[in-house]
Scaffold this motif. Structure first.
Motif, PDB file in Angstrom:
ATOM      1  N   LEU A 129     -27.768 -24.256 -15.514  1.00 18.93           N
ATOM      2  CA  LEU A 129     -27.376 -23.135 -14.661  1.00 18.93           C
ATOM      3  C   LEU A 129     -26.298 -22.291 -15.328  1.00 18.93           C
ATOM      4  N   ALA A 130     -25.314 -22.949 -15.947  1.00 16.73           N
ATOM      5  CA  ALA A 130     -24.227 -22.210 -16.593  1.00 16.73           C
ATOM      6  C   ALA A 130     -24.762 -21.330 -17.721  1.00 16.73           C
ATOM      7  N   ALA A 131     -25.690 -21.877 -18.514  1.00 16.12           N
ATOM      8  CA  ALA A 131     -26.260 -21.108 -19.624  1.00 16.12           C
ATOM      9  C   ALA A 131     -27.111 -19.948 -19.115  1.00 16.12           C
ATOM     10  N   ALA A 132     -27.948 -20.216 -18.109  1.00  9.41           N
ATOM     11  CA  ALA A 132     -28.814 -19.166 -17.571  1.00  9.41           C
ATOM     12  C   ALA A 132     -27.986 -18.053 -16.941  1.00  9.41           C
ATOM     13  N   GLU A 133     -26.989 -18.427 -16.156  1.00  7.01           N
ATOM     14  CA  GLU A 133     -26.177 -17.411 -15.489  1.00  7.01           C
ATOM     15  C   GLU A 133     -25.385 -16.589 -16.491  1.00  7.01           C
ATOM     16  N   GLN A 134     -24.906 -17.225 -17.561  1.00  6.19           N
ATOM     17  CA  GLN A 134     -24.185 -16.472 -18.587  1.00  6.19           C
ATOM     18  C   GLN A 134     -25.102 -15.451 -19.244  1.00  6.19           C
ATOM     19  N   MET A 135     -26.326 -15.853 -19.565  1.00  3.53           N
ATOM     20  CA  MET A 135     -27.271 -14.930 -20.189  1.00  3.53           C
ATOM     21  C   MET A 135     -27.599 -13.775 -19.242  1.00  3.53           C
ATOM     22  N   LEU A 136     -27.813 -14.071 -17.969  1.00  2.00           N
ATOM     23  CA  LEU A 136     -28.178 -13.026 -17.016  1.00  2.00           C
ATOM     24  C   LEU A 136     -27.037 -12.046 -16.802  1.00  2.00           C
ATOM     25  N   VAL A 137     -25.812 -12.556 -16.699  1.00  2.00           N
ATOM     26  CA  VAL A 137     -24.655 -11.669 -16.512  1.00  2.00           C
ATOM     27  C   VAL A 137     -24.454 -10.788 -17.743  1.00  2.00           C
ATOM     28  N   ALA A 138     -24.646 -11.371 -18.944  1.00  2.00           N
ATOM     29  CA  ALA A 138     -24.465 -10.599 -20.172  1.00  2.00           C
ATOM     30  C   ALA A 138     -25.492  -9.479 -20.299  1.00  2.00           C
ATOM     31  N   LEU A 139     -26.711  -9.718 -19.834  1.00  2.00           N
ATOM     32  CA  LEU A 139     -27.785  -8.749 -20.029  1.00  2.00           C
ATOM     33  C   LEU A 139     -27.847  -7.689 -18.933  1.00  2.00           C
ATOM     34  N   ARG A 140     -27.524  -8.070 -17.708  1.00  2.86           N
ATOM     35  CA  ARG A 140     -27.655  -7.111 -16.612  1.00  2.86           C
ATOM     36  C   ARG A 140     -26.559  -6.052 -16.674  1.00  2.86           C
ATOM     37  N   SER A 141     -26.617  -5.077 -15.801  1.00  4.78           N
ATOM     38  CA  SER A 141     -25.675  -3.946 -15.770  1.00  4.78           C
ATOM     39  C   SER A 141     -25.755  -3.135 -17.058  1.00  4.78           C
ATOM     40  N   VAL A 142     -26.968  -2.679 -17.374  1.00  3.30           N
ATOM     41  CA  VAL A 142     -27.196  -1.822 -18.541  1.00  3.30           C
ATOM     42  C   VAL A 142     -27.542  -0.415 -18.066  1.00  3.30           C
ATOM     43  N   PHE A 143     -26.907   0.588 -18.682  1.00  5.52           N
ATOM     44  CA  PHE A 143     -27.194   1.983 -18.369  1.00  5.52           C
ATOM     45  C   PHE A 143     -27.717   2.657 -19.631  1.00  5.52           C
ATOM     46  N   ALA A 144     -29.014   2.947 -19.657  1.00  7.97           N
ATOM     47  CA  ALA A 144     -29.633   3.638 -20.788  1.00  7.97           C
ATOM     48  C   ALA A 144     -29.435   5.136 -20.612  1.00  7.97           C
ATOM     49  N   CYS A 145     -28.806   5.773 -21.600  1.00  5.56           N
ATOM     50  CA  CYS A 145     -28.356   7.146 -21.433  1.00  5.56           C
ATOM     51  C   CYS A 145     -28.785   8.006 -22.619  1.00  5.56           C
ATOM     52  N   ASP A 146     -29.391   9.149 -22.329  1.00  2.00           N
ATOM     53  CA  ASP A 146     -29.733  10.144 -23.357  1.00  2.00           C
ATOM     54  C   ASP A 146     -29.657  11.513 -22.682  1.00  2.00           C
ATOM     55  N   PRO A 147     -28.448  12.120 -22.619  1.00  2.00           N
ATOM     56  CA  PRO A 147     -28.281  13.382 -21.885  1.00  2.00           C
ATOM     57  C   PRO A 147     -29.229  14.474 -22.367  1.00  2.00           C
ATOM     58  N   ARG A 148     -29.794  15.206 -21.398  1.00  2.00           N
ATOM     59  CA  ARG A 148     -30.726  16.283 -21.704  1.00  2.00           C
ATOM     60  C   ARG A 148     -30.107  17.610 -21.269  1.00  2.00           C
TER      61      ARG A 148
END
Length: 391
Positions: A197-216
């Motif tokens: 659980l500790a390993a899975a939760e660490q991976m999920l927290v590290a990966l989530r909250s991503v904002f892909a940005c390319d201003p137009r």
């Protein structure tokens, strides 16, 4: 694991102190084992990272792979994340006897649980499905899945238990990331389960909250509906979000004005939104002495600079991201994926944005991964990881 008791006998050998782990989980490596134009690539990731290379070197592809892992970690299905899976298969990959072709990506996330490694194998043809996944720490496999029966839409999963039985086996869907499902499937009763659980939760927290940005810029000049919500990835609704940030946080807005002053021509005393009476708003630069400049009059470089500065100074409450609500703010960081980070910008604007990214990154709440055509202007900048890609 308990540390051994110190010896009562004095020793001249210096004590070996444990290496402190980062408090906030973060991705430290992106692996493109076989993905589009990449084979066997391991890309280091820091608080501020620039993928540098000419057109065709795979910068945008690397950002898309990062975003794909983030969306899978948030619970998205394969079909949503990879609408054109054949484009992810490396060129020249020949199908096997069953006409199957696929791709492999992965990453490492460091944090309190140590470096956690995730590797994912995806079949793109003839059907899109997960065919293998592995989550491991220090060589210990905590989760492993494999496609056993091609006729079923499941993979056989086995995760570490270290209880009465060494592993637990169960089927998992073949269109989801198994790591994202573990918190719902593992009880956490044994030390082994808690480690999973500790390993899975660490991976999920590290990966989530991503904002892909390319201003137009072409979409940022026109007025936009008021109350349009959080900032979109193309920054189309920048005018409305500027008005929101100005009203909600004077300190953050003052930082934005200072950043815009450093990257836009002419004097700048404020950045604000003006209602137009038809339910829309437009953004303007206040030049002082009753002078204003509409954003529609700015060049592409100034608009992209303003938008990226706004992104680097705000957070999940302002940007269009889906943060893990069950994780305290102090334990997570927002990752901005900025394609074309240097596009249309002059050297001064690039350096100002990079300094802003480094400054916000040092606080630990924001990480930035950008793609640039040339990173010579960023060489030697403290706190910046430059990854050179060859076509």
């Amino acid at each position: 694991m308990a540390l051994p008791s110190p010896s009562a006998t004095p020793s001249t050998t210096p004590a070996v102190l444990p290496v402190p782990r980062p408090a906030r989980p973060g991705v430290t490596e992106l692996r493109l084992s076989a993905f589009a134009g990449h084979r066997g690539a391991g890309l280091p990731i820091g608080a501020v990272t620039l993928f540098a290379g000419p057109s065709g070197s795979g910068k945008t592809t690397a950002l898309r792979a990062y975003e794909a892992l983030a969306r899978l970690a948030a619970g998205a299905r394969l079909g949503e994340v990879f609408p054109d899976p054949a484009a992810c298969v490396p060129e020249g990959t020949r199908p096997d006897g069953r006409r199957r072709r696929g791709f492999r990506i992965g990453c490492t996330a460091d944090g309190p649980a140590g470096p956690v490694r995730l590797d994912l194998a995806v079949q793109a043809e003839p059907d899109l499905r997960v065919v293998g996944e592995r989550l491991s720490v220090g060589g210990l496999v905590l989760l492993e899945t494999a496609l056993r029966d091609p006729g079923r839409r499941t993979v056989q999963a086995a995760w570490h238990t270290a209880g009465p039985s060494e592993v637990t086996r169960a089927p998992l869907p073949d269109d989801r990331l198994g790591t994202a499902l573990l918190p719902l499937r593992v009880a956490g009763r044994t030390d082994g389960q808690r480690r999973v659980l500790a390993a899975a939760e660490q991976m999920l927290v590290a990966l989530r909250s991503v904002f892909a940005c390319d201003p137009r810029p072409e979409r940022m000049r026109a007025p936009v509906p008021a109350g349009s919500g959080r900032l979109l990835g193309g920054c189309d609704n920048l005018a409305d979000v500027v008005g929101r940030t100005r009203a909600e946080c004077a300190r953050r807005h003052a930082q934005l004005v200072a950043a815009v002053r450093g990257g836009c021509a002419g004097p700048v005393t404020d950045v604000r939104a003006e209602p137009l009476g038809d339910g829309t708003v437009r953004a303007v630069l206040d030049r002082g002495t009753a002078r204003r400049t509409e954003l529609a009059r700015l060049g592409d470089g100034e608009l992209r600079y303003l938008a990226l500065a706004l992104v680097l100074l705000t957070g999940p409450g302002v940007l269009d991201v889906d943060p893990p609500g069950e994780v305290p703010d102090a334990m997570r960081a927002l990752t901005v994926l900025a394609d074309g980070f240097d596009r249309a910008l002059d050297v001064r604007q690039r350096r100002e944005l990079l300094r802003l990214a480094v400054r916000t990154g040092r606080r630990g709440h924001l990480r930035c991964v950008g793609a640039v055509s040339d990173a010579s202007w960023a060489a030697g900048t403290d706190g910046v990881t430059v990854v050179h890609l060859d076509p």
